[in-house]
Design an enzyme around this catalytic site. Structure first.
Site, PDB file in Angstrom:
ATOM      1  N   LYS A  36      41.900  49.715  49.728  1.00 56.36           N
ATOM      2  CA  LYS A  36      41.586  49.967  48.316  1.00 56.36           C
ATOM      3  C   LYS A  36      40.954  51.322  48.023  1.00 56.36           C
ATOM      4  O   LYS A  36      41.008  51.767  46.887  1.00 56.36           O
ATOM      5  CB  LYS A  36      40.710  48.846  47.768  1.00 56.36           C
ATOM      6  N   ARG A 131      28.808  37.087  43.958  1.00 57.14           N
ATOM      7  CA  ARG A 131      29.895  37.796  43.319  1.00 57.14           C
ATOM      8  C   ARG A 131      30.966  36.724  43.131  1.00 57.14           C
ATOM      9  O   ARG A 131      30.673  35.720  42.474  1.00 57.14           O
ATOM     10  CB  ARG A 131      30.355  39.015  44.132  1.00 57.14           C
TER      11      ARG A 131
END
Ligand SMILES: *Cc1c(COP(=O)(O)O)cnc(C)c1O
Length: 369
Positions: A36, A131
Site C-alpha cells: 500500500k 480500529r
C-alpha cells in the site's frame, strides 16, 4: 537524472521478503506482502512475489487494479474493509478482502454472483486496538452470515493491532485469536484456511513466541520495505534498511549567520522557531519540501542536519565544505516520509537493482522484547 527522486532498490526488497518468508515459514506462517505504500507499482509487486510472498495485500482498490492491469497475477487481498460503493470493483480485481460488516459481505456476495465469481472473506476480529474488527462475541453470527451466502467463501479470521491505539501483539491476544479460530471451526464445522495475525508489529511475537498457535499468516509492509519491526522500530537482523533513498538537488549553499534577524513572529506553517546562535554556519537548501515528503522523517547524511522545511525548500546546516550548486544530497526515510514521497506527484520513483552483497545489512541481534 531528475530530482527529486525516490531510489528504490528492488533487489533489497526481494531479499527482505525472502528472509522473512524463510524465518516465518519455519514457524508455519506465510507472508502476505503489503504494497500500500507504493501506489501499486508492478516492480514492487514482482519483487515481493519473487521473494516468496504467498499473496499481495493493499488497502486501496486503485492499487490492486493497477497491479492487475500491469499483469500481476498473484492472489490479492484488499486489507481495508471494502466501501459499499466499490464492491463491484473489489470483486472484479481482488480475490479476497478483510471484512467487519455483514452488510458489506452481502453486497460482495451479490456482486460476486452477478460477476460469476467467488470472493474470499476474512473476518476481522477486534482484539483491543479499536480500529477495525468484529467484537469477539459477535464473531460466530458474522461467520454464519458469510456461510449462508453464495458468492462468498469464508477464508478465515484476522486481527490488526498497534495501528490505532498502539496495543501490542501479545501472548494473550494472539492466544485469543487462535482460540476464536478453533471455536468457530468447532461450532460451525468448517476449516479456516487463514488466521491472519497482524502486521509488522507482530514480527517479534511471531519469531519468538513459544507457540504461534493457529496463526498462519502475517501481512507485512514496513518490515519488508524498511527492515524494521514496528513496535519499537528496531532493525530486524539480516534485513536491508536502505532500500529507499530520497535524492534532492542543491539550489543554494552559502555561509550564513545561524541567528535570524528582524522581528520574529511565526513561519509559513504557523510555527515559532526558537532563534539560536551558533555563529556563521554552512547553510544548504535542497529543492524538496512538505509537498514531497515528511521532512521530520528524513535522515540526513553525516555532517548534515535538517533545520526545517517549508512547502518547497528543505534547509540544512552543515559543517562540511559547501556542496556545489546542482549536486545531490541523499536522505534515508521512515515510513511516513516514504509514504508521502511515493504518493507525491513531484517525486519520481527510480528503480535500481544493485547487487545485494553491497548493502550494509544490520547484523546486530535484536530479536526479543
Ligand atoms: C497497513 C496494514 C498492514 C501492514 O502494516 P505494516 O505495519 O506496514 O506491516 C497490515 N494489515 C492491515 C489491515 C493494514 O492496514
Amino acid at each position: 537524472m531528475s530530482a527529486p527522486r525516490l531510489e528504490i532498490n528492488l533487489g533489497y526488497l526481494r531479499d527482505n521478503t525472502e528472509v522473512l518468508v524463510e524465518r516465518l515459514g519455519r514457524r508455519g506462517i506465510r507472508v502476505s506482502g503489503v504494497t500500500k505504500a507504493m501506489m501499486g507499482v508492478p516492480q514492487l509487486a514482482r519483487a515481493l512475489v519473487e521473494g516468496g510472498a504467498s499473496s499481495l495485500a493493499d488497502s486501496r482498490i486503485e492499487n490492486i487494479e493497477a497491479m492487475r492491469v500491469a499483469g500481476i497475477t498473484a492472489p490479492m487481498t484488499l486489507i481495508r474493509a471494502p466501501m459499499l460503493s466499490q464492491c463491484a470493483r473489489v470483486v472484479a480485481s481482488a480475490d479476497a478482502s478483510l471484512n467487519s460488516e455483514s452488510e458489506v459481505v452481502s453486497a460482495l456476495a451479490a456482486e460476486a454472483r452477478r460477476q460469476g465469481r467467488v470472493h474470499g472473506v476474512v473476518l476481522m476480529v477486534e482484539l483491543g486496538d479499536l480500529r477495525e474488527g468484529i467484537l469477539p462475541h459477535d464473531l460466530e453470527a458474522a461467520a454464519r452470515h458469510v456461510l449462508g451466502q453464495t458468492g462468498v467463501r469464508l477464508l478465515g479470521i484476522g486481527a490488526n493491532l498497534a495501528c490505532q491505539s498502539g496495543v501490542a501483539p501479545s501472548v494473550r491476544n494472539m492466544t485469543e485469536l487462535s482460540a476464536l479460530a478453533a471455536g468457530l471451526e468447532h461450532s460451525l464445522g468448517v476449516t479456516l484456511d487463514v488466521v491472519s495475525g497482524g502486521n509488522s508489529a507482530n514480527l517479534t511475537w511471531a519469531l519468538n513466541a513459544a507457540d504461534v498457535g493457529r496463526v498462519n499468516e502475517l501481512r507485512l509492509g514496513e518490515a519488508i520495505l524498511l527492515g524494521r519491526e514496528t513496535l519499537h522500530r528496531r532493525p530486524v537482523p539480516g534485513l536491508h534498511r536502505d532500500a529507499f533513498t530520497l535524492v534532492a538537488e542543491v539550489i543554494e549553499a552559502k555561509q550564513k549567520p545561524s541567528r535570524p534577524w528582524g522581528d520574529i513572529t511565526q513561519n509559513a506553517f504557523g510555527e515559532r522557531p526558537k532563534p539560536v546562535d551558533h555563529g556563521v554556519r554552512g547553510r544548504v537548501i535542497v529543492a524538496i519540501g512538505r509537498q514531497d515528503t515528511d521532512h521530520t522523517g528524513l535522515s540526513a547524511p553525516d555532517g548534515y542536519e535538517i533545520l526545517g522545511a517549508s512547502s518547497d525548500h528543505l534547509v540544512l546546516d552543515t559543517e562540511m565544505a559547501l556542496p556545489p550548486i546542482g549536486s545531490e544530497v541523499r536522505f534515508g526515510l521512515n515510513y511516513p516520509a516514504l509514504l508521502r514521497a511515493m504518493t507525491s506527484p513531484y517525486v519520481t520513483p527510480h528503480f535500481v537493482c544493485a547487487d545485494p552483497i553491497e548493502s550494509n545489512r544490520d547484523q546486530t541481534s535484536v530479536t526479543s522484547s
